[in-house]
Design an enzyme around this catalytic site. Structure first.
Site, PDB file in Angstrom:
ATOM      1  N   ASN A 119     -70.251  18.689  20.539  1.00  0.00           N
ATOM      2  CA  ASN A 119     -70.537  19.503  19.781  1.00  0.00           C
ATOM      3  C   ASN A 119     -69.133  19.905  18.821  1.00  0.00           C
ATOM      4  O   ASN A 119     -69.236  19.970  17.793  1.00  0.00           O
ATOM      5  CB  ASN A 119     -71.154  20.914  20.393  1.00  0.00           C
ATOM      6  CG  ASN A 119     -72.291  20.945  20.854  1.00  0.00           C
ATOM      7  OD1 ASN A 119     -73.163  19.788  20.903  1.00  0.00           O
ATOM      8  ND2 ASN A 119     -72.982  21.724  21.521  1.00  0.00           N
ATOM      9  N   ARG A 144     -77.209  12.031   9.140  1.00  0.00           N
ATOM     10  CA  ARG A 144     -75.905  11.785   9.468  1.00  0.00           C
ATOM     11  C   ARG A 144     -75.652  11.296  10.912  1.00  0.00           C
ATOM     12  O   ARG A 144     -76.442  11.964  11.942  1.00  0.00           O
ATOM     13  CB  ARG A 144     -75.158  13.053   9.369  1.00  0.00           C
ATOM     14  CG  ARG A 144     -73.559  12.649   9.468  1.00  0.00           C
ATOM     15  CD  ARG A 144     -72.763  13.548   8.596  1.00  0.00           C
ATOM     16  NE  ARG A 144     -73.377  15.053   8.248  1.00  0.00           N
ATOM     17  CZ  ARG A 144     -72.894  15.978   7.258  1.00  0.00           C
ATOM     18  NH1 ARG A 144     -72.003  15.599   6.541  1.00  0.00           N
ATOM     19  NH2 ARG A 144     -73.794  16.945   7.211  1.00  0.00           N
ATOM     20  N   HIS A 198     -86.347  15.861   5.212  1.00  0.00           N
ATOM     21  CA  HIS A 198     -86.265  16.449   6.637  1.00  0.00           C
ATOM     22  C   HIS A 198     -87.504  16.699   7.195  1.00  0.00           C
ATOM     23  O   HIS A 198     -87.736  17.211   8.305  1.00  0.00           O
ATOM     24  CB  HIS A 198     -85.184  17.599   6.599  1.00  0.00           C
ATOM     25  CG  HIS A 198     -84.848  18.155   8.003  1.00  0.00           C
ATOM     26  ND1 HIS A 198     -85.285  19.413   8.265  1.00  0.00           N
ATOM     27  CD2 HIS A 198     -84.246  17.516   8.765  1.00  0.00           C
ATOM     28  CE1 HIS A 198     -84.886  19.527   9.489  1.00  0.00           C
ATOM     29  NE2 HIS A 198     -84.223  18.455   9.778  1.00  0.00           N
ATOM     30  N   TYR A 224     -85.730  18.873  23.756  1.00  0.00           N
ATOM     31  CA  TYR A 224     -85.748  19.928  22.486  1.00  0.00           C
ATOM     32  C   TYR A 224     -86.995  20.707  22.448  1.00  0.00           C
ATOM     33  O   TYR A 224     -88.054  19.890  22.721  1.00  0.00           O
ATOM     34  CB  TYR A 224     -85.650  19.026  21.200  1.00  0.00           C
ATOM     35  CG  TYR A 224     -84.183  18.391  20.754  1.00  0.00           C
ATOM     36  CD1 TYR A 224     -83.311  18.053  21.603  1.00  0.00           C
ATOM     37  CD2 TYR A 224     -83.994  18.399  19.471  1.00  0.00           C
ATOM     38  CE1 TYR A 224     -82.117  17.746  21.385  1.00  0.00           C
ATOM     39  CE2 TYR A 224     -82.802  18.065  19.034  1.00  0.00           C
ATOM     40  CZ  TYR A 224     -81.816  17.546  19.738  1.00  0.00           C
ATOM     41  OH  TYR A 224     -80.697  17.187  19.532  1.00  0.00           O
ATOM     42  N   ARG A 272     -81.024  30.754  16.903  1.00  0.00           N
ATOM     43  CA  ARG A 272     -80.344  30.081  18.067  1.00  0.00           C
ATOM     44  C   ARG A 272     -78.854  29.963  17.717  1.00  0.00           C
ATOM     45  O   ARG A 272     -77.836  30.173  18.606  1.00  0.00           O
ATOM     46  CB  ARG A 272     -80.845  28.677  18.130  1.00  0.00           C
ATOM     47  CG  ARG A 272     -80.136  27.748  19.382  1.00  0.00           C
ATOM     48  CD  ARG A 272     -80.270  26.326  19.370  1.00  0.00           C
ATOM     49  NE  ARG A 272     -79.581  25.714  18.480  1.00  0.00           N
ATOM     50  CZ  ARG A 272     -80.191  24.720  17.786  1.00  0.00           C
ATOM     51  NH1 ARG A 272     -81.487  24.351  17.588  1.00  0.00           N
ATOM     52  NH2 ARG A 272     -79.382  24.026  16.775  1.00  0.00           N
ATOM     53  N   ARG A 283     -85.175  11.201  12.353  1.00  0.00           N
ATOM     54  CA  ARG A 283     -84.380  10.564  13.399  1.00  0.00           C
ATOM     55  C   ARG A 283     -85.395   9.903  14.378  1.00  0.00           C
ATOM     56  O   ARG A 283     -86.505  10.686  14.707  1.00  0.00           O
ATOM     57  CB  ARG A 283     -83.346  11.506  14.117  1.00  0.00           C
ATOM     58  CG  ARG A 283     -82.344  12.272  13.426  1.00  0.00           C
ATOM     59  CD  ARG A 283     -81.562  13.108  14.073  1.00  0.00           C
ATOM     60  NE  ARG A 283     -80.597  14.049  13.395  1.00  0.00           N
ATOM     61  CZ  ARG A 283     -79.511  13.672  13.004  1.00  0.00           C
ATOM     62  NH1 ARG A 283     -79.141  12.266  13.045  1.00  0.00           N
ATOM     63  NH2 ARG A 283     -78.659  14.793  12.502  1.00  0.00           N
TER      64      ARG A 283
END
Length: 839
Positions: free
Chosen positions: A184, A548, A578, A611, A707, A518
């Site tokens: 991260n 990205r 997106h 996720y 979050r 993705r």
């Protein structure tokens, strides 16, 4: 719609299981899996507090850079504590606190970045400006009301790191969180620090909403990150490494090995490592070597003879060899395991790499390069060529961070700083190991007692009904009523992918359209789309090439899809796509039906295991017609601005959300009950924050589950007393976006967009209304369980600090992720019991 009333009472429902669960990161991904830390676009030094620890008032430092003796003294200046009636808390220490012991009493985590700027010497915060003599009027443009984006991101990363520190978590999970935290922070430096450096180099001095220049943000973020790195190293050295050793897992130094082990490693080095190494020497005959991004390197100083000059050589630690070399007999099982870092194996055998040469010193270093390489899409003749050029330039981008092992000779440091052209403030000296990502390998050991219990996503009951009736199709089931899928509790493969796969092979399906942001490298979703085209269906796929760090993977899929004759759109100039949407067009009798999937997460079978995301499957014709318009924009060139059901960015979504917030505000001003509950990854959009402040001032109850980044300050007197902000970091990456407005019809929405500038103004996003009362009740229960958690939940204060909620001594543990897994095990479709938060 059904109006839900609220109750502030904590639920008394007993938690059947109290085992611990954790994980975190997203960078749009941030936690949950090996790449859960790629914030999409993500997520604890074992401070087990005594019962009275949370009532102490230790000295802490706020992210705005001033110190205060206690939270009370600070919040008396800024007008409220953002406090809570939760029964028991543990507060995490500030990133730069001088914590002498890992099990010291808990103190305050105050690193989130504060818009309340220090005056003069920074001894006190100031209240928001009031532009008139009317005390009820507050200047909502005042930078004191807004937290800093970069520092708030680092505050989240500190909560991720807390999972490694927290000794309630299984030992190998703690090691995994050290790895995730490294990934991260790598991405933070590549993206955020890299972007700030570009602004500084370009002479940008424009202030952020919190009143900082790019240079101020860069400086403060660097300082905060340095403290986090020290905390990570201390966590490993003083807590995680001893815990691993207690469990029989040893990461040893080379000089701790027995003679026979060292000899065996020398044979291994000569046979399997030495052939892969390429020493690059810097001298008049050889230029300074290129150092690749995020590679771990050795700096080696050698001398041919006592009177010869010392030479510098760089050796890259090969990434195709295990970083942790096992030295015990792995055939004997994993109850006892011993490893040595590969760099130490190389360092002990440098005489084989540099024969007839004296090795004077060696040390390790690591370089991070800027990932913010951009091109003008409006003038690019070919988007694919542009992306390929960006990928090439990213390899050689400027250095934004240099990590050095402690004890690195000054001459090596000076040489690297000069030739890598880094500022001294970008140099981080750390105790080895520099790169914790390889601790992920330890998580693969067969030691189930040291990890979370394995979780396998469960079948969705509505799909099980289809499997039990061979004459029934998924389309029959969706036509009978909308379906809400919840990952990773429901199987992605057995729900979303099955929907696409059945469409690909159903003879009545005419067309399939999907938007991919993705996806997995071996994506079954894309394979099903290819099979659909082979079966004669019209297939159109929007693949976002600008996702990205997934550009190369998406380019490969674009080429594969085009080889099959599939219509592929690459993206939209000036916007990122997106959305997580799929449209199926099906012939049924004399009619054509539209079936839609609108989700909060990617079409990625691997991240869907870790996720947390939601998806809506519906046969609503208005939703389908909206997707028809959206996909025509992807493959055409003009965007509609009128949609029947969907909220679409950047056309109507921002204003639609603002209208709903303002409507709740108007209801409250008229004396009615008004409520907003919103769950998202990040909250950053200034207009949305301003509207939420106005809503709070009117009396709207606002409960926000954010979050990651949050620039809003809850609990400010006269501004945000009615706003709560919570954050959940644990085993699964909380990634879904859910929005509830009490006086709206239908009231509930899910989709791909956070309340950020990039989502609402600079991306193509889709949020869908949830109109089925059964599904609304399920979403209400999900929100309730989030707000009822006392194991993974953090509560945010007005100064930007966070407290972790913990149960009192006589209170059961209520772990969101455990409870959701139990519900999935029980085969629940939607919640039909009481919803304490709303009923």
């Amino acid at each position: 719609m059904t109006r839900f009333s609220t109750s502030d009472d904590e639920t008394t429902e007993s938690e059947p299981g109290t085992s611990t669960d954790d994980e975190a990161t997203e960078s749009e991904r941030v936690v949950g899996s090996d790449d859960a830390n790629k914030p999409e676009g993500d997520e604890t030094i074992g401070m087990t507090a005594d019962d009275d620890a949370a009532t102490t008032t230790p000295r802490f430092e706020c992210a705005c850079g001033y110190a205060a003796e206690s939270r009370k003294s600070l919040t008396s200046h800024i007008g409220g504590s953002g406090g809570t009636s939760e029964s028991h808390h543990v507060v995490d220490a500030p990133a730069d606190a001088d914590v002498a012991s890992l099990d010291a009493p808990a103190d305050v985590d105050a690193e989130a970045g504060s818009g309340a700027r220090a005056d003069g010497d920074g001894s006190a915060a100031r209240a928001p400006e009031r532009p008139t003599d009317d005390p009820d009027v507050v200047d909502l443009d005042d930078d004191a009301l807004y937290l800093n984006r970069e520092l708030s991101e680092l505050a989240f990363q500190r909560r991720v790191l807390h999972e490694a520190v927290d000794d309630r978590n299984p030992t190998l999970e703690r090691a995994k969180f050290l790895s995730l935290f490294t990934s991260n922070l790598d991405e933070f430096f590549m993206k955020r620090i890299g972007g700030l450096k570009q602004q500084i180099d370009a002479g940008v001095t424009e202030l952020t909403p919190d009143g900082r220049t790019p240079r101020e943000q860069w400086r403060e973020a660097i300082e905060r990150a340095e403290a986090l790195f020290e905390r990570q190293s201390r966590c490993y050295r003083e807590s995680v490494e001893p815990a691993l050793a207690d469990a029989g897992i040893h990461v040893l130094d080379h000089d701790e090995l027995a003679a026979d082990q060292r000899e065996s490693l020398r044979e291994y080095f000569e046979a399997q490592v030495l052939p892969t190494l390429t020493p690059l020497t810097f001298d008049p005959a050889h230029p300074f070597p290129f150092i690749s991004n995020l590679s771990l390197s050795m700096a080696i100083l050698t001398r041919k003879s006592p009177d010869a000059d010392v030479k510098f050589s760089r050796v890259k630690i090969p990434q195709n060899r295990p970083r942790l070399v096992r030295v015990d007999d792995k055939d004997a099982g994993d109850d006892h395991a011993e490893f040595v870092p590969l760099e130490q194996v190389i360092g002990a055998n440098l005489d084989l790499l540099f024969p007839d040469t004296a090795v004077e010193e060696w040390s390790t270093f690591r370089v991070t390069r800027n990932a913010e390489v951009r091109r003008n899409e409006e003038v690019a003749e070919d988007l694919i060529d542009m992306i390929e050029e960006v990928l090439r330039e990213r390899r050689f981008a400027t250095v934004v961070r240099l990590e050095l092992a402690s004890g690195t000779p000054d001459r090596v440091r000076d040489l690297l700083v000069e030739h890598l052209d880094v500022d001294e403030r970008e140099v981080f000296v750390r105790d080895p190991p520099l790169d914790y990502r390889d601790l992920m390998r330890l998580h693969g050991l067969d030691r189930p007692a040291l990890k979370y219990e394995d979780w396998t996503p469960k079948p969705h009951p509505r799909f099980t009904r289809v499997h039990e009736d061979e004459d029934r199709t998924i389309f029959d089931e969706v036509r009978d009523g909308d379906i809400l899928v919840h990952h990773p509790y429901h199987s992605f493969t057995g729900t979303v992918h099955e929907f696409i796969h059945e469409a690909a092979h159903d003879p009545d399906v005419l067309a399939i359209k999907a938007a991919i942001y993705r996806t997995a490298k071996d994506s079954n979703v894309i394979q099903s789309l290819i099979e659909a085209a082979q079966n004669g269906k019209e297939v159109a796929v929007m693949v976002e090439l600008k996702a990205r760090f997934d550009e190369e993977n998406n380019l490969r899929w674009v080429n594969r899809l085009e080889e099959e004759g599939i219509h592929v759109a690459y993206g939209t100039p000036g916007l990122k796509t997106h959305t997580k949407t799929t449209l199926v067009v099906r012939q049924e009798d004399e009619d054509v039906r539209l079936y839609s999937h609108v989700g909060t997460g990617n079409y990625h079978s691997e991240t869907a295991k870790t996720y947390e995301d939601l998806g809506l499957l519906t046969a609503d014709r208005d939703v389908g017609q909206d997707l028809v318009k959206l996909f025509n924009f992807f493959t055409g060139h003009s965007m509609h601005d009128d949609y029947r059901r969907l909220l679409i960015a950047p056309t109507n979504m921002r204003e639609a959300f603002l209208d709903r917030i303002r409507h709740e505000t108007a209801v409250a001003r008229d004396g009615g009950d008004a409520r907003i509950i919103a769950k998202m990854n990040r909250l950053e959009h200034p207009e949305v924050i301003r509207a939420l402040y106005e809503a709070s001032m009117a009396g709207v109850e606002c409960k926000l589950i954010v979050r990651d980044i949050c620039r809003l300050r809850p609990g400010l007197e006269g501004v945000s007393e009615n706003v709560e902000v919570h954050s959940i970091v644990g085993r699964f990456l909380e990634h879904s976006r859910v929005f509830y407005f009490e006086n709206d019809d239908p009231g509930f929405y899910i989709g791909s967009a956070d309340w950020m500038v990039r989502n609402l103004d600079n991306r193509v996003e889709a949020n869908a209304p949830v109109e089925d009362p059964r599904l609304q009740r399920e979403l209400a229960r999900v929100l309730e369980l989030n707000l009822d958690d006392n194991r993974r939940r953090w509560r945010m204060h007005a100064d930007g600090s966070y407290e972790q909620v913990r149960p009192a001594a006589d209170e059961p543990v209520r772990d969101l992720h455990e409870r959701m897994m139990e519900r999935a095990e029980d085969g629940l479709d939607v919640w039909d019991g009481p919803v304490t938060l709303f009923d």
